[in-house]
Motif scaffolding. Structure first.
Motif, PDB file in Angstrom:
ATOM      1  N   ILE A 181       0.847  -1.185   0.000  1.00  0.00           N
ATOM      2  CA  ILE A 181       0.000   0.000   0.000  1.00  0.00           C
ATOM      3  C   ILE A 181       0.883   1.236   0.000  1.00  0.00           C
ATOM      4  O   ILE A 181       1.856   1.324   0.756  1.00  0.00           O
ATOM      5  CB  ILE A 181      -0.927   0.029   1.235  1.00  0.00           C
ATOM      6  CG1 ILE A 181      -1.910  -1.131   1.186  1.00  0.00           C
ATOM      7  CG2 ILE A 181      -1.686   1.355   1.310  1.00  0.00           C
ATOM      8  CD1 ILE A 181      -2.794  -1.230   2.414  1.00  0.00           C
ATOM      9  N   GLY A 182       0.552   2.192  -0.866  1.00  0.00           N
ATOM     10  CA  GLY A 182       1.298   3.443  -0.919  1.00  0.00           C
ATOM     11  C   GLY A 182       0.408   4.633  -0.617  1.00  0.00           C
ATOM     12  O   GLY A 182      -0.786   4.629  -0.927  1.00  0.00           O
ATOM     13  N   ARG A 183       1.005   5.639   0.011  1.00  0.00           N
ATOM     14  CA  ARG A 183       0.302   6.901   0.272  1.00  0.00           C
ATOM     15  C   ARG A 183       1.147   8.019  -0.298  1.00  0.00           C
ATOM     16  O   ARG A 183       2.232   8.313   0.209  1.00  0.00           O
ATOM     17  CB  ARG A 183       0.063   7.098   1.778  1.00  0.00           C
ATOM     18  CG  ARG A 183      -0.839   6.036   2.392  1.00  0.00           C
ATOM     19  CD  ARG A 183      -0.978   6.201   3.895  1.00  0.00           C
ATOM     20  NE  ARG A 183      -1.780   5.109   4.454  1.00  0.00           N
ATOM     21  CZ  ARG A 183      -1.267   3.943   4.824  1.00  0.00           C
ATOM     22  NH1 ARG A 183       0.040   3.714   4.721  1.00  0.00           N
ATOM     23  NH2 ARG A 183      -2.058   3.003   5.303  1.00  0.00           N
ATOM     24  N   GLY A 184       0.659   8.637  -1.352  1.00  0.00           N
ATOM     25  CA  GLY A 184       1.393   9.712  -1.999  1.00  0.00           C
ATOM     26  C   GLY A 184       0.934  11.063  -1.504  1.00  0.00           C
ATOM     27  O   GLY A 184      -0.269  11.318  -1.369  1.00  0.00           O
ATOM     28  N   PHE A 185       1.887  11.945  -1.211  1.00  0.00           N
ATOM     29  CA  PHE A 185       1.567  13.298  -0.758  1.00  0.00           C
ATOM     30  C   PHE A 185       1.851  14.277  -1.893  1.00  0.00           C
ATOM     31  O   PHE A 185       2.973  14.340  -2.407  1.00  0.00           O
ATOM     32  CB  PHE A 185       2.409  13.665   0.468  1.00  0.00           C
ATOM     33  CG  PHE A 185       2.247  15.092   0.913  1.00  0.00           C
ATOM     34  CD1 PHE A 185       1.029  15.542   1.402  1.00  0.00           C
ATOM     35  CD2 PHE A 185       3.314  15.981   0.854  1.00  0.00           C
ATOM     36  CE1 PHE A 185       0.864  16.860   1.820  1.00  0.00           C
ATOM     37  CE2 PHE A 185       3.170  17.293   1.272  1.00  0.00           C
ATOM     38  CZ  PHE A 185       1.952  17.738   1.757  1.00  0.00           C
ATOM     39  N   TYR A 186       0.808  15.026  -2.295  1.00  0.00           N
ATOM     40  CA  TYR A 186       0.914  15.984  -3.378  1.00  0.00           C
ATOM     41  C   TYR A 186       0.843  17.409  -2.841  1.00  0.00           C
ATOM     42  O   TYR A 186      -0.019  17.735  -2.027  1.00  0.00           O
ATOM     43  CB  TYR A 186      -0.220  15.779  -4.382  1.00  0.00           C
ATOM     44  CG  TYR A 186      -0.067  14.531  -5.220  1.00  0.00           C
ATOM     45  CD1 TYR A 186       0.449  14.592  -6.516  1.00  0.00           C
ATOM     46  CD2 TYR A 186      -0.424  13.286  -4.713  1.00  0.00           C
ATOM     47  CE1 TYR A 186       0.597  13.450  -7.291  1.00  0.00           C
ATOM     48  CE2 TYR A 186      -0.270  12.130  -5.477  1.00  0.00           C
ATOM     49  CZ  TYR A 186       0.235  12.224  -6.756  1.00  0.00           C
ATOM     50  OH  TYR A 186       0.392  11.090  -7.514  1.00  0.00           O
ATOM     51  N   LYS A 187       1.746  18.239  -3.309  1.00  0.00           N
ATOM     52  CA  LYS A 187       1.745  19.657  -2.953  1.00  0.00           C
ATOM     53  C   LYS A 187       1.799  20.478  -4.233  1.00  0.00           C
ATOM     54  O   LYS A 187       2.695  20.266  -5.060  1.00  0.00           O
ATOM     55  CB  LYS A 187       2.940  19.991  -2.052  1.00  0.00           C
ATOM     56  CG  LYS A 187       2.927  21.418  -1.502  1.00  0.00           C
ATOM     57  CD  LYS A 187       4.046  21.612  -0.505  1.00  0.00           C
ATOM     58  CE  LYS A 187       4.055  23.036   0.064  1.00  0.00           C
ATOM     59  NZ  LYS A 187       2.819  23.346   0.822  1.00  0.00           N
ATOM     60  N   ASP A 188       0.819  21.360  -4.398  1.00  0.00           N
ATOM     61  CA  ASP A 188       0.700  22.166  -5.620  1.00  0.00           C
ATOM     62  C   ASP A 188       0.690  21.286  -6.864  1.00  0.00           C
ATOM     63  O   ASP A 188       1.310  21.610  -7.885  1.00  0.00           O
ATOM     64  CB  ASP A 188       1.831  23.192  -5.691  1.00  0.00           C
ATOM     65  CG  ASP A 188       1.800  24.184  -4.534  1.00  0.00           C
ATOM     66  OD1 ASP A 188       0.689  24.535  -4.099  1.00  0.00           O
ATOM     67  OD2 ASP A 188       2.878  24.570  -4.050  1.00  0.00           O
ATOM     68  N   GLY A 189       0.009  20.145  -6.779  1.00  0.00           N
ATOM     69  CA  GLY A 189      -0.154  19.248  -7.905  1.00  0.00           C
ATOM     70  C   GLY A 189       1.015  18.333  -8.183  1.00  0.00           C
ATOM     71  O   GLY A 189       0.946  17.509  -9.097  1.00  0.00           O
ATOM     72  N   GLN A 190       2.095  18.445  -7.417  1.00  0.00           N
ATOM     73  CA  GLN A 190       3.306  17.660  -7.646  1.00  0.00           C
ATOM     74  C   GLN A 190       3.471  16.608  -6.561  1.00  0.00           C
ATOM     75  O   GLN A 190       3.350  16.914  -5.366  1.00  0.00           O
ATOM     76  CB  GLN A 190       4.527  18.585  -7.652  1.00  0.00           C
ATOM     77  CG  GLN A 190       5.866  17.883  -7.803  1.00  0.00           C
ATOM     78  CD  GLN A 190       6.055  17.270  -9.171  1.00  0.00           C
ATOM     79  OE1 GLN A 190       5.817  17.924 -10.193  1.00  0.00           O
ATOM     80  NE2 GLN A 190       6.471  16.022  -9.218  1.00  0.00           N
ATOM     81  N   LEU A 191       3.755  15.365  -6.953  1.00  0.00           N
ATOM     82  CA  LEU A 191       4.043  14.317  -5.981  1.00  0.00           C
ATOM     83  C   LEU A 191       5.357  14.630  -5.277  1.00  0.00           C
ATOM     84  O   LEU A 191       6.400  14.778  -5.923  1.00  0.00           O
ATOM     85  CB  LEU A 191       4.122  12.948  -6.670  1.00  0.00           C
ATOM     86  CG  LEU A 191       4.449  11.753  -5.773  1.00  0.00           C
ATOM     87  CD1 LEU A 191       3.380  11.564  -4.703  1.00  0.00           C
ATOM     88  CD2 LEU A 191       4.603  10.477  -6.608  1.00  0.00           C
ATOM     89  N   VAL A 192       5.305  14.717  -3.941  1.00  0.00           N
ATOM     90  CA  VAL A 192       6.472  15.085  -3.145  1.00  0.00           C
ATOM     91  C   VAL A 192       6.994  13.890  -2.349  1.00  0.00           C
ATOM     92  O   VAL A 192       8.202  13.635  -2.310  1.00  0.00           O
ATOM     93  CB  VAL A 192       6.131  16.248  -2.190  1.00  0.00           C
ATOM     94  CG1 VAL A 192       7.324  16.581  -1.296  1.00  0.00           C
ATOM     95  CG2 VAL A 192       5.686  17.469  -2.970  1.00  0.00           C
ATOM     96  N   ASP A 193       6.085  13.176  -1.678  1.00  0.00           N
ATOM     97  CA  ASP A 193       6.457  12.048  -0.821  1.00  0.00           C
ATOM     98  C   ASP A 193       5.654  10.813  -1.214  1.00  0.00           C
ATOM     99  O   ASP A 193       4.470  10.912  -1.548  1.00  0.00           O
ATOM    100  CB  ASP A 193       6.167  12.345   0.658  1.00  0.00           C
ATOM    101  CG  ASP A 193       7.026  13.464   1.211  1.00  0.00           C
ATOM    102  OD1 ASP A 193       8.153  13.632   0.735  1.00  0.00           O
ATOM    103  OD2 ASP A 193       6.555  14.160   2.132  1.00  0.00           O
ATOM    104  N   MET A 194       6.308   9.671  -1.110  1.00  0.00           N
ATOM    105  CA  MET A 194       5.621   8.389  -1.260  1.00  0.00           C
ATOM    106  C   MET A 194       5.989   7.512  -0.072  1.00  0.00           C
ATOM    107  O   MET A 194       7.162   7.175   0.120  1.00  0.00           O
ATOM    108  CB  MET A 194       6.011   7.708  -2.569  1.00  0.00           C
ATOM    109  CG  MET A 194       5.400   6.321  -2.753  1.00  0.00           C
ATOM    110  SD  MET A 194       3.604   6.338  -3.009  1.00  0.00           S
ATOM    111  CE  MET A 194       3.528   6.848  -4.737  1.00  0.00           C
ATOM    112  N   ASN A 195       4.983   7.178   0.730  1.00  0.00           N
ATOM    113  CA  ASN A 195       5.182   6.287   1.867  1.00  0.00           C
ATOM    114  C   ASN A 195       4.551   4.944   1.539  1.00  0.00           C
ATOM    115  O   ASN A 195       3.372   4.876   1.188  1.00  0.00           O
ATOM    116  CB  ASN A 195       4.546   6.875   3.129  1.00  0.00           C
ATOM    117  CG  ASN A 195       4.741   5.997   4.350  1.00  0.00           C
ATOM    118  OD1 ASN A 195       4.047   5.000   4.517  1.00  0.00           O
ATOM    119  ND2 ASN A 195       5.672   6.361   5.199  1.00  0.00           N
ATOM    120  N   ILE A 196       5.342   3.872   1.643  1.00  0.00           N
ATOM    121  CA  ILE A 196       4.884   2.539   1.250  1.00  0.00           C
ATOM    122  C   ILE A 196       4.987   1.591   2.437  1.00  0.00           C
ATOM    123  O   ILE A 196       6.001   1.571   3.144  1.00  0.00           O
ATOM    124  CB  ILE A 196       5.737   2.002   0.078  1.00  0.00           C
ATOM    125  CG1 ILE A 196       5.605   2.925  -1.138  1.00  0.00           C
ATOM    126  CG2 ILE A 196       5.302   0.581  -0.295  1.00  0.00           C
ATOM    127  CD1 ILE A 196       6.570   2.598  -2.261  1.00  0.00           C
TER     128      ILE A 196
END
Length: 385
Positions: A309-324
């Protein structure tokens, strides 16, 4: 990464380019009641984070966030996200962080109530000026479903952070940041100990009600001793439902430099996306593609895993972090080392180097391994517990 950021802040682990702590500064903390305390500002600072005074002074409402928010995901994001909001006003190079010292548990508990009817005030022996609940009054008219649909609980929690300016030999309060956690889902029961029902709240309604609450919070805080002319920022956070596996995010903030009114509201463009998911496939297809390649390779090489399972964090439309998160059913040190090495190589192969990637490998025994690759970093950090 969010998890590392919060853990390191909580533990006040500070790092820098020098080898020791002999350069820590001793300062006097000023307050309006003429009480002065000697504290230490560590000379070392994590990247993109605030330094804290030592000894650490806990919030007067400490612990309430755990009981008032729906999940650990929302708890972590509410606290670390509020620090990101603060950075718009208070540079980590100039300001020192301190947990909130003005809103205590009793005050926060009272503010989270519904407003009382006149009859309810009379029953409780309260005066009109003690009717301080920030959630809407429930007049009891109509069915329970109609009552909750008409007047859901909007405000779930209030979090306060303080920011102090550091001069040569002293620090002084220079700003307060308040987070208002708002419910995207209102839960209620028709009878005591009965089934729990849900009432969803739209973002537009949540935002409108959150701004009304913020106006009242500013008025009340301006009447507190020491906060008459201190800049106060209020940020709105939409928390997810109890069954969501991704956290909510802050979506707007406003600043009151002084006086009883807030300035213009500014939008915060942040969100979390679950991988794999329909939303990721529809709105973030490229990101979903490289995540699925990683997931498929894990499955092919080690088939006895339980799911990625992944949780992607987007800031201003850009993927910044991916926690898996990778739950595994494995036994033996050699097998765990082999799996971790394989997962590390896949991170390098599949994920673009402009995002932060954190992989947690867990089993029924707890955490087994951690892999962290910061954006722009060639070699990930790997730790096997």
């Amino acid at each position: 990464m969010k998890k590392w950021f919060s853990l390191l802040m909580a533990a006040v682990l500070l790092t820098g380019c020098a080898p020791g702590f002999q350069d820590e500064k001793e300062v006097v903390q000023e307050s309006d009641d003429s009480k002065k305390e000697t504290s230490i500002i560590p000379n070392y600072q994590l990247q993109d984070s605030y330094r804290s005074l030592i000894p650490f002074v806990p919030s007067k409402a400490r612990g309430m966030v755990v009981s008032n928010l729906n999940s650990r995901y929302d708890i972590d994001e509410f606290e670390t996200g509020l620090m990101r909001v603060a950075m718009n006003q208070f540079s980590p190079e100039k300001y020192v962080f301190q947990e909130g010292q003005y809103l205590d548990k009793e005050t926060v508990s009272l503010w989270l109530n519904r407003k009382f009817t006149k009859e309810q005030l009379k029953e409780r022996g309260l005066k009109e000026e003690q009717n301080v609940g920030l959630n809407p009054l429930n007049d009891g008219k109509g069915s329970i479903e109609e009552q909750n649909e008409r007047n859901p609980i909007y405000l779930a929690h209030i979090l306060e952070h303080n920011y102090l300016i550091k001069n040569d030999k002293s620090v002084k309060l220079s700003g307060v940041v308040i987070g208002l956690a708002l419910n995207s889902v209102h839960y209620y029961q028709k009878e005591k100990y009965g089934a729990t029902f849900e009432q969803k709240i739209s973002r537009d309604k949540l935002e409108a009600e959150g701004k009304k609450i913020a106006d009242e919070v500013i008025n009340r805080m301006r009447n507190m001793k020491g906060l008459g002319d201190v800049p106060i920022t209020i940020a709105l956070f939409e928390q997810k439902g109890k069954n969501d596996v991704i956290p909510g995010t802050f979506f707007a903030y406003a600043v009151s430099e002084n006086g009883n009114s807030l300035g213009d509201w500014k939008k915060i463009d942040e969100k979390y996306v679950l991988f794999p998911s329909e939303e990721a496939e529809k709105n973030h297809r490229d990101d979903q593609t490289f995540f699925m390649r990683f997931k498929d390779d894990i499955e092919e090489y080690f088939p006895n895993y339980n799911g990625v399972i992944g949780r992607g964090f987007y800031k201003d439309g850009q993927l910044v972090d991916m926690n898996i998160e990778i739950p595994v059913q494995m036994f033996g040190e050699a097998e765990m080392i082999g799996f971790t090495q394989w997962a590390t190589s896949l991170i390098i192969d599949h994920f673009p180097d402009y995002i932060n990637v954190e992989v947690e490998i867990n089993s029924v025994n707890g955490a087994e391994a951690l892999i962290v690759r910061e954006a722009g970093q060639e070699e990930p950090f790997v730790h096997i517990y």
